[in-house]
Design a protein around this motif. Sequence first.
Motif, short mmCIF file in Angstrom:
data_model
loop_
_atom_site.label_atom_id
_atom_site.label_comp_id
_atom_site.label_asym_id
_atom_site.label_seq_id
_atom_site.Cartn_x
_atom_site.Cartn_y
_atom_site.Cartn_z
N THR A 104 0.97 -1.09 0.38
CA THR A 104 -0.35 0.03 0.18
C THR A 104 1.06 1.25 0.11
OG1 THR A 104 -1.40 -1.01 1.17
CG2 THR A 104 -1.92 0.79 1.30
N VAL A 105 0.38 2.75 -0.99
CA VAL A 105 1.76 3.30 -0.63
C VAL A 105 0.48 4.41 -0.26
CG1 VAL A 105 2.02 5.18 -2.24
CG2 VAL A 105 2.86 3.46 -3.01
N GLU A 106 0.88 5.19 0.85
CA GLU A 106 -0.44 5.98 1.54
C GLU A 106 -0.24 7.56 1.05
OE1 GLU A 106 -0.37 2.96 5.06
OE2 GLU A 106 -0.40 5.50 5.71
N LEU A 107 -1.30 8.42 1.04
CA LEU A 107 -1.09 9.53 0.94
C LEU A 107 -1.20 10.55 2.03
CD1 LEU A 107 -0.15 11.66 -1.53
CD2 LEU A 107 -2.30 11.15 -2.18
N SER A 108 -0.32 11.43 2.06
CA SER A 108 -1.75 12.38 3.77
C SER A 108 -1.47 13.54 3.11
CB SER A 108 -1.72 11.65 4.93
OG SER A 108 -0.47 11.67 5.26
N VAL A 109 -1.97 14.65 4.01
CA VAL A 109 -2.19 16.28 4.58
C VAL A 109 -2.59 16.30 5.83
CG1 VAL A 109 -4.17 16.71 3.25
CG2 VAL A 109 -2.17 18.13 3.34
N GLU A 110 -1.87 17.01 6.61
CA GLU A 110 -2.19 17.63 7.88
C GLU A 110 -1.23 18.78 7.79
OE1 GLU A 110 -0.79 15.33 11.02
OE2 GLU A 110 0.67 14.30 9.16
N ALA A 111 -2.55 19.85 8.84
CA ALA A 111 -1.81 21.30 9.36
C ALA A 111 -1.28 20.63 10.51
CB ALA A 111 -2.91 22.01 9.83
N ILE A 112 0.11 20.74 10.41
CA ILE A 112 1.08 20.75 11.45
C ILE A 112 1.95 22.16 12.41
CG2 ILE A 112 3.56 20.20 12.41
CD1 ILE A 112 1.83 17.72 11.60
N GLU A 113 0.57 22.04 13.23
CA GLU A 113 1.79 23.97 14.42
C GLU A 113 3.26 22.95 14.76
OE1 GLU A 113 -0.13 26.04 15.08
OE2 GLU A 113 -2.14 25.53 13.80
N GLU A 161 5.34 15.04 16.74
CA GLU A 161 5.39 14.34 16.00
C GLU A 161 6.75 14.89 14.73
OE1 GLU A 161 2.51 10.70 13.27
OE2 GLU A 161 1.89 12.80 13.69
N PHE A 162 6.38 16.01 14.52
CA PHE A 162 6.62 16.89 13.78
C PHE A 162 8.46 17.08 13.24
CE2 PHE A 162 8.01 20.50 10.85
CZ PHE A 162 7.69 19.93 9.86
N LEU A 197 14.77 20.45 11.17
CA LEU A 197 14.43 21.60 11.05
C LEU A 197 13.38 22.30 11.77
CD1 LEU A 197 11.87 20.75 7.68
CD2 LEU A 197 14.16 21.28 8.03
N ASN A 198 13.29 21.98 13.44
CA ASN A 198 13.27 22.35 14.54
C ASN A 198 13.31 24.22 14.49
OD1 ASN A 198 12.60 20.58 15.06
ND2 ASN A 198 13.43 19.64 16.86
N SER A 199 14.40 24.36 14.14
CA SER A 199 14.78 25.56 14.42
C SER A 199 14.09 26.50 12.82
CB SER A 199 15.60 25.79 14.34
OG SER A 199 16.66 25.34 13.41
N ALA A 200 14.72 25.84 11.89
CA ALA A 200 12.98 26.70 10.43
C ALA A 200 11.76 27.16 11.00
CB ALA A 200 13.32 25.59 9.16
N SER A 201 11.04 25.38 11.23
CA SER A 201 9.65 25.95 11.60
C SER A 201 8.88 26.78 12.67
CB SER A 201 9.40 24.04 11.65
OG SER A 201 9.86 23.79 12.25
N ALA A 202 10.43 26.78 13.74
CA ALA A 202 9.95 27.15 14.99
C ALA A 202 9.51 28.56 14.12
CB ALA A 202 10.52 27.51 15.93
N SER A 203 9.72 28.87 13.06
CA SER A 203 9.50 30.59 13.20
C SER A 203 8.05 30.88 11.66
CB SER A 203 10.95 31.23 12.01
OG SER A 203 10.92 30.48 11.13
N LEU A 204 7.91 29.71 11.77
CA LEU A 204 6.23 29.53 11.14
C LEU A 204 5.49 29.02 12.25
CD1 LEU A 204 8.09 27.70 7.91
CD2 LEU A 204 7.68 29.66 8.34
N SER A 205 4.43 29.66 11.59
CA SER A 205 3.52 29.34 12.99
C SER A 205 2.73 27.84 12.51
CB SER A 205 2.40 30.11 12.98
OG SER A 205 1.91 30.57 11.75
N THR A 206 1.96 27.93 11.40
CA THR A 206 1.66 26.80 10.27
C THR A 206 1.76 26.33 9.44
OG1 THR A 206 -0.52 27.48 11.45
CG2 THR A 206 -0.54 25.41 10.93
#
Length: 279
Positions: free
Chosen positions: A171-180, A186-187, A194-203
């Motif tokens: 099976t190939v699974e495809l998903s999309v979700e909003a990540i805070e 989990e992210f 990517l922690n520091s990079a993503s921390a500057s973006l809200s979502t």
Amino acid sequence: IAWNNTILRDLQGEAIATLSIGEDITERYAIERMKDEFVSVVSHELRTPLTSIHGALNLLSSGLIDAHSDRGRRVIDIASEGADRLVRLVNDILELERLESGKISLLQRSCNAADLLEKATDLMQVMANRAKVTLSVYSQDIQLNVDGDRIIQVLTNLLGNAIKFSPEGSTVELSVEAIEAGENSEFEILNPELNSASASLSTNILFTVKDQGRGIPEDKIESIFERFHQVDASDSRKKGGTGLGLAICRSIIQQHGGRIWAESVLGEGSRFYFTLPSM
Ligand code: ADP
């Protein structure tokens, strides 16, 4: 450093000083080297199918083989596969060049993420059926401001690879979700660097394509996003790829302000992720 010397003279022509201007040409050399390397890789990639077309046509025109015999038809198939491959290569090379030089501008519009996933899976369903691979989709109702056709192109590319390198019955699974960002552990576990990079973006909107295929060795997990990099030298021949798909995906995602990366366990499967900024 390249030095450019100019002699300063007075009105009588008497030399009064030498002006030396140094230019750091390391970067210029590096770019030229990259271009040379690109041209030599491209020529090599183009030469392989050209050689088979050339050889096949020579054989047929020599009269040694009857074009209507079984052998003749096999030779014609070889030429025709070579031509198909050339067309794919040239299209991908031109597309990547246009993307990277900014000649293609994004048509960003409001799109629904679930619609994008649905369109991408519809486009890949025939290939999945043929490979006896099940596609499963998990989507959330998320609005995005993106070039929908380009995101569908990325999704179909990732799905195509996932199907290509998966065994029958998987099976190939495809998903999309909003990540805070910053809150979703989990992210962060999935992508710690990517922690520091993503921390500057809200979502962030996180897309995932997960397969149960052969997997990717750890030392190749980053280089597969470079043009013409493939895990196995036989991947292009056996699987029909050009080695440019992921480079094209990366260029599209970066132009949207997102990131793309992969994780894998050899023999168990791979996960490809990309993020897009939320609206
Ligand atoms: P190609 O046209 O060869 O598929 P890509 O740039 O899309 O080019 O992929 C580069 C290489 O990365 C592939 O040839 C393959 O070796 C590896 N690869 C990509 N996706 C997967 C996957 N889902 N599972 C295993 N290997 C993969």
